[in-house]
Design a protein around this motif. Structure first.
Motif, PDB file in Angstrom:
ATOM      1  N   LYS A 600      31.470 -44.403   5.789  1.00  0.00           N
ATOM      2  CA  LYS A 600      31.373 -43.002   6.218  1.00  0.00           C
ATOM      3  C   LYS A 600      31.664 -42.051   5.061  1.00  0.00           C
ATOM      4  N   ALA A 601      32.612 -42.446   4.214  1.00  0.00           N
ATOM      5  CA  ALA A 601      32.984 -41.585   3.091  1.00  0.00           C
ATOM      6  C   ALA A 601      31.839 -41.465   2.100  1.00  0.00           C
ATOM      7  N   PRO A 611      34.360 -36.225   1.878  1.00  0.00           N
ATOM      8  CA  PRO A 611      34.637 -37.553   2.433  1.00  0.00           C
ATOM      9  C   PRO A 611      35.994 -37.648   3.115  1.00  0.00           C
ATOM     10  N   LEU A 612      36.941 -36.781   2.718  1.00  0.00           N
ATOM     11  CA  LEU A 612      38.280 -36.848   3.311  1.00  0.00           C
ATOM     12  C   LEU A 612      38.267 -36.454   4.776  1.00  0.00           C
ATOM     13  N   GLU A 613      37.257 -35.683   5.181  1.00  0.00           N
ATOM     14  CA  GLU A 613      37.171 -35.265   6.576  1.00  0.00           C
ATOM     15  C   GLU A 613      36.755 -36.409   7.489  1.00  0.00           C
ATOM     16  N   VAL A 614      35.938 -37.339   6.967  1.00  0.00           N
ATOM     17  CA  VAL A 614      35.485 -38.462   7.798  1.00  0.00           C
ATOM     18  C   VAL A 614      36.350 -39.695   7.618  1.00  0.00           C
ATOM     19  N   LEU A 615      37.107 -39.744   6.518  1.00  0.00           N
ATOM     20  CA  LEU A 615      37.996 -40.873   6.261  1.00  0.00           C
ATOM     21  C   LEU A 615      39.341 -40.321   5.781  1.00  0.00           C
ATOM     22  N   PRO A 616      40.147 -39.791   6.702  1.00  0.00           N
ATOM     23  CA  PRO A 616      41.402 -39.124   6.318  1.00  0.00           C
ATOM     24  C   PRO A 616      42.361 -40.009   5.528  1.00  0.00           C
TER      25      PRO A 616
END
Length: 761
Positions: A600-601, A611-616
């Motif tokens: 996802k990232a 990418p941090l929004e989809v893979l915190p």
């Protein structure tokens, strides 16, 4: 059997002189010449053939162009789709598409036959040959119609071995065939050549699988022939029929050698005359003084009926040894299974002992290894007048081609087999990879086929199922069948081997095989069934990379069957994303979910979103990375997954073992070593980094993030070592290597995959 510790010279095809001690004086005394090792190495058959096909002008760095190509119906769709995406207009060399794997495996309704129609339309459009289902297994058709003395054939199946006929053949992942279709080359260093010196003659009841298993048992674990060419020489070769040689030759794949070649003689000349191709025979012999990098000396008269117990062809015993130490060996197999199966199911063999004898529930004689004319005729002679009985034991026989089947009908062998209760079926590879004759749960099958890896016979460990396979020769399988399932060596049966002559009739091929004779028809429309999908877009190698370890495998060897299962999943091999859902399903069922989560990232990066929004979970990881590498981030970062395995890639040539990881966001494998060149090449051709890490305690565990700064620069500049960092409370550095890469391989990795490397804009 003797394995020489050093290299060896072969003089006049007969005398072996080990490269030890005062070897120069010995050679001088025997030959009257001052023999150079370098010059003697050029006198092998392998060197002669490789030199004739090398286009580089440098025999240390080979660039091979093959004479012919061959694929079957779980590989040709992906190969042609890759080549089409790269600008394919016409098959530049004869390319044969056989349909022998997805003939019966009916998963998803029409998709198997859709793949076949795709193949037929491509053979018409690009100028190839199409062999319909049930006509021949891939390797038997190649023996009958393609092989020729001094030629080289590349196939997208690991058992592409026609050395007994004087043809050096190699089985590789699909991308290597794509390169040939695009007029590129097969690039390897000059391989070592191992002599296999045969003397003596097999005793009655001993067949080619017995010889093959004896060799595999002697050389697999020690890597004696790994990535080398096995060259069969010596006077014993002439004591073997063509079928016998073929049966040994096809199993050389299980030694992890690169290829094989045999000296040829009148027996092979007769083979070509029988098959109406006398012009394709070429006499091949090593020179008067030939040097080999190793030597295996075998007295054929000492070979006895063999069995390879679950779960590897190298787990070998003589049948007499097994019977004499039955409970101890079965107990050892059960203990090995605890490792192979990770304790997921309760695997038992000792409960198959009845009245002190091992009882098996199934016998199979099939495919490129077992389905030969001579194997089946000998089995019929052993079984003549017998009955396999009405109990659990069953026997199925698959002739390797329709011409063989036709001759077995004419000479009465089929009738003799059927009268015993055996079933004779059409040419099909299914029993070799789990798409036909799957045994009952907890059953043991004895098979003259190629492999006996866990679940390769079709059982599903993820569903709590387990059955297993022991490899044997057709003759001992028939002897066991004559004793209604009780394990019996063929040498314990008093059989009259009639040895009928073989007559080849290619009428059925003329009637059914489509042969374009190399003429392409660009107006033909390719038939694309709904399951046939294009490869998804793949990104170039980023400047910096963040990898998450999503699977950690510590088995001594990981097979391609465990990386991507065979059997019913084979029907999805024309659908990259559909097939990827099965990746590591037998070994690590959580892998797919973990890999997709990380992917996802990367998808967010490709879509120019954060990418941090989809893979915190990446946020604290990147914060730690930025303490030392503040420039890593937007515009120069890629995110993906990786797996660790001790020794991945044994077994099949299937490219999907690598491509499935790639389409799920895999950027690398990390291993102590790679089991085969084939698998490592597949990783490279799909743009994945084939990292090597020394044996010992790993600097990371499953679930850890690894940061690779300037990885793109390291590949571009041919760095010997790659410094990576485990991201935890601290950035902990460790070293990995990539091994030798050609300039083309580096460019493929940099561009993200072979398709990108070749893509026509």
């Amino acid at each position: 059997m003797k394995l020489y510790e050093n290299g060896a010279y072969l003089l006049n095809g007969v005398d072996i002189v080990e490269d030890a001690g005062d070897v120069k004086q010995i050679l001088l005394a025997k030959t009257g010449k001052d023999v150079s090792k370098k010059e003697a190495a050029k006198n092998t058959i392998a060197y002669e053939i490789l030199e004739a096909h090398n286009t580089s002008g440098n025999m240390e760095k080979l660039k091979i162009k093959f004479d012919k190509l061959t694929s079957h119906d779980i590989t040709f769709v992906g190969i042609i789709q890759t080549a089409r995406a790269s600008g394919l207009e016409k098959f530049p060399v004869p390319y044969v598409l056989t349909n022998c794997h997805n003939s019966l495996c009916a998963v998803g309704g029409t998709i198997n036959e859709d793949d076949h129609m795709f193949g037929l339309s491509c053979a018409k459009k690009y100028g190839g040959v199409y062999v319909p289902p049930h006509q021949a297994v891939i390797h038997q058709f190649a023996r009958e119609m393609l092989a020729g003395g001094g030629r080289m054939i590349l196939g997208s199946d690991s058992h592409t071995r026609y050395g007994a006929l004087g043809t050096m053949a190699m089985g590789e992942g699909g991308p290597e065939l794509v390169k040939q279709l695009l007029n590129q080359t097969y690039d390897i260093n000059m391989p070592g050549v191992i002599g296999v010196y045969l003397k003596g003659k097999p005793i009655p009841g001993v067949g080619p699988q017995d010889v093959a298993l004896a060799i595999i048992g002697a050389v697999f674990d020690n890597g004696y022939v790994k990535n080398k060419v096995m060259e069969f020489v010596g006077p014993g070769v002439s004591n073997l029929s063509a079928d016998f040689r073929i049966g040994v030759d096809v199993m050389t794949t299980e030694t992890t050698c690169l290829s094989s070649i045999w000296r040829t003689d009148n027996e092979i000349k007769d083979f070509y005359e029988i098959h109406k191709r006398p012009e394709d025979y070429k006499e091949l012999n090593p020179g008067a003084v030939a040097y080999y990098d190793g030597m295996i000396e075998i007295d054929l008269s000492e070979i006895r009926p063999m069995i390879a117990m679950p779960f590897h062809p190298s787990n070998t015993y003589t049948i007499d040894e097994l019977n004499a130490n039955l409970m101890d060996i079965l107990d050892d197999c059960e203990k090995r299974a605890l490792v192979s199966l990770d304790g997921q199911v309760n695997f038992k063999l000792k409960d198959k002992v009845r009245n002190g004898r091992l009882y098996v529930e199934q016998g199979i004689i099939a495919g490129c290894a077992g389905g030969g004319f001579e194997n089946i005729c000998d089995a019929a002679d052993i079984l003549k007048g017998a009955s396999i009985g009405p109990d659990e034991f069953t026997l199925s026989v698959y002739p390797a081609s329709t011409p063989i089947y036709m001759e077995l009908v004419k000479n009465g062998a089929v009738a003799a087999l059927m009268a015993t209760g055996a079933i004779v079926k059409t040419a099909f590879c299914g029993p070799c990879f789990g798409a036909g004759d799957t045994p009952a749960n907890n059953a043991l099958s004895i098979r003259h086929s190629t492999r006996n890896f866990p679940n390769r016979e079709g059982s599903k460990i993820q569903n709590g199922q387990i059955s297993s396979v022991a490899l044997m020769d057709a003759r001992s399988i028939a002897a066991t069948a004559a004793n209604k399932g009780y394990l019996t060596a063929a040498t314990d049966i008093d059989a009259n081997y009639t040895k009928p002559k073989y007559f080849f009739d290619e009428t059925i091929y003329k009637n059914r095989v489509f042969d374009s004779h190399g003429v392409a028809d660009p107006d033909v429309e390719i038939k694309l069934g709904p399951n046939i999908k294009d490869w998804p877009a793949m990104s170039a190698l980023p400047q910096n990379m963040l990898l998450k370890v999503v699977s950690e495998i510590h088995d001594p060897v990981t097979t391609t069957d465990e990386l991507i299962p065979s059997g019913e999943t084979s029907s999805f091999r024309s659908n990259p994303l559909g097939l990827a859902e099965f990746t590591l399903s037998r070994k690590d069922p959580a892998y797919v979910g973990r890999a997709k989560e990380v992917q996802k990232a990367q998808k967010a990066i490709e879509a120019n979103t954060c990418p941090l929004e989809v893979l915190p979970e990446m946020k604290p990881v990147m914060e730690k990375v930025h303490t030392r590498f503040p420039e890593a981030g937007e515009g120069n970062l890629g995110v993906g997954s990786t797996i660790f395995a001790v020794k991945p890639g044994d077994g099949s040539a299937r490219e999907q073992a690598a491509s499935c990881q790639k389409v799920l966001g895999g950027w690398a494998n990390i291993a102590n070593e790679y089991a085969t060149k084939r698998y490592r090449s597949n990783l490279i051709n799909w743009g994945m980094l084939p990292f090597i890490i020394p044996e010992g305690e790993l600097p990371f565990t499953n679930g850890d993030y690894l940061f690779l700064p300037d990885i793109r620069k390291a590949v571009e500049e041919k760095a010997d070592e790659i410094t990576a960092y485990k991201v935890g409370d601290e950035l902990t550095p460790f070293i990995m290597t990539l091994g030798e890469l050609t300039d083309e391989e580096r460019e493929i990795i940099l561009k993200g995959c072979l398709i990108n490397y070749n893509r026509v804009s």
